[in-house]
Scaffold this motif. Sequence first.
Motif, PDB file in Angstrom:
ATOM      1  N   PRO A  63      -0.784  -1.168   2.631  1.00  0.00           N
ATOM      2  CA  PRO A  63      -0.406  -1.708   3.949  1.00  0.00           C
ATOM      3  C   PRO A  63      -0.434  -3.232   3.909  1.00  0.00           C
ATOM      4  O   PRO A  63      -1.346  -3.829   3.340  1.00  0.00           O
ATOM      5  N   GLN A  64       0.590  -3.841   4.470  1.00  0.00           N
ATOM      6  CA  GLN A  64       0.724  -5.287   4.387  1.00  0.00           C
ATOM      7  C   GLN A  64       0.756  -5.913   5.779  1.00  0.00           C
ATOM      8  O   GLN A  64       1.406  -5.397   6.686  1.00  0.00           O
ATOM      9  N   THR A  65       0.050  -6.997   5.923  1.00  0.00           N
ATOM     10  CA  THR A  65       0.164  -7.836   7.111  1.00  0.00           C
ATOM     11  C   THR A  65       0.392  -9.256   6.618  1.00  0.00           C
ATOM     12  O   THR A  65      -0.497  -9.874   6.047  1.00  0.00           O
ATOM     13  N   ARG A  66       1.584  -9.724   6.778  1.00  0.00           N
ATOM     14  CA  ARG A  66       1.957 -11.027   6.245  1.00  0.00           C
ATOM     15  C   ARG A  66       2.447 -11.922   7.372  1.00  0.00           C
ATOM     16  O   ARG A  66       3.114 -11.464   8.300  1.00  0.00           O
ATOM     17  N   PHE A  67       2.130 -13.173   7.261  1.00  0.00           N
ATOM     18  CA  PHE A  67       2.719 -14.132   8.190  1.00  0.00           C
ATOM     19  C   PHE A  67       2.866 -15.472   7.507  1.00  0.00           C
ATOM     20  O   PHE A  67       2.162 -15.803   6.560  1.00  0.00           O
TER      21      PHE A  67
END
Length: 410
Positions: free
Chosen positions: A321-325
């Motif tokens: 799972p990825q959370t990128r900003f």
Amino acid sequence: MGRSRYEVLITNAAGTTILTDPIGHADPVTNTPGHSRIELKPRHNEAGFGELQVSAVPWILSAVQTPDARLVVRRTDEPSGQVAVEFSGPIEAPENAYNIETDGTDGYGTVKVKCTDDRVWCGYRLVYPNPAQAATAQTSAKYAIAAVNPETAMYALANLNLGPGALAARRLTGLTMAAGASLLPGVTVSASFTRDTILSDALREVSRLAGGAGLGYRIVQTSSGMQFQVFKPQDLTASVVFSRPMGNIRELTYAASAPTATVAVVGDATAGIGRVIKERINTGAHSSGWARREVFVDARGAANAGELDQAGDEALKEQGPQTRFSARVIETPQLRYGFDYPLGAQVSVQPYGGGPFVSALVLGADITVTPDRGEVVEPIVGTDNDLLADAKAAEIRKLWRTIGRLQGAL
């Protein structure tokens, strides 16, 4: 010219001799030659690049056409007098020699000079399996790192393939190694690299394996030449904060995605039913509620069980799972890039309105200096350097890692 004054030096290849007087802003009123446009794009753990438009007077043309001459750009904060070397690296090529129609302030026109920062030299070296032997005399299949502190491993990689510890023909003239600073005590990494591995990729891999924010590397201009340094990202999360309500974020991209794999089944080089199989599980993803998703990882190039585990963990990280900003932030008088927070530092960012503040890295900056607008500085912060710096290059690196696992010893 804004709050900063920019000055350019041109040095020899080793960075030990200055070839020109300091080059300041071109002044058409006094007919003073100098730079009329500077564009810099420094990047964290990447070779940044830049472009300089400067008066094509004979003494400048002679210097920029010297083989492997380097640009050093100094930025001085006008209120405080604080000086930072914003950029240093080899000149790639003067573009189209020069253009006499562009600038009439001194009658010579201007020349555009393109350059990369000194980390590019890490991209010009391969990792030799045994750095003490010539490429034609190798007796080892891989360069192996076995449970070594990541800072120590990165210094060894650079020293043996580029620095004073390399074979004489491979040494970068003028480069020295900084002293170790006992970064990340108690942390060790294990990895191996085949002979087609580029040094910069190996350094990034060791940094990634170190965990957390990893370690940074750079080659900097000193008073006596160039120095390779490994550093731990400076933690400024309590003092350097960005959010939309504070008005210091210009542009922000936020994306969350579901995992494509939470369990990696990893196989070694053995064929048939006797093949050694390891299973690696992303327990964090499962604890968060994500269902099981399996992927097979062919790690036939792994040298031992530890590298099998590492190959599986790497696949789970890429496919988890990825959370990128990423955010382009606004430089303010209170928070100035390069002076209050350097490249590679950890800062705090609120990625969406009402959300929590999270740690992010200063991944780079886009800097433009012109006579009409002065300096325009757009720092870049975020959680994924690959996406920000060069997404295509990031995909190529992932492909090379996969190929490396399949190739084993070349």
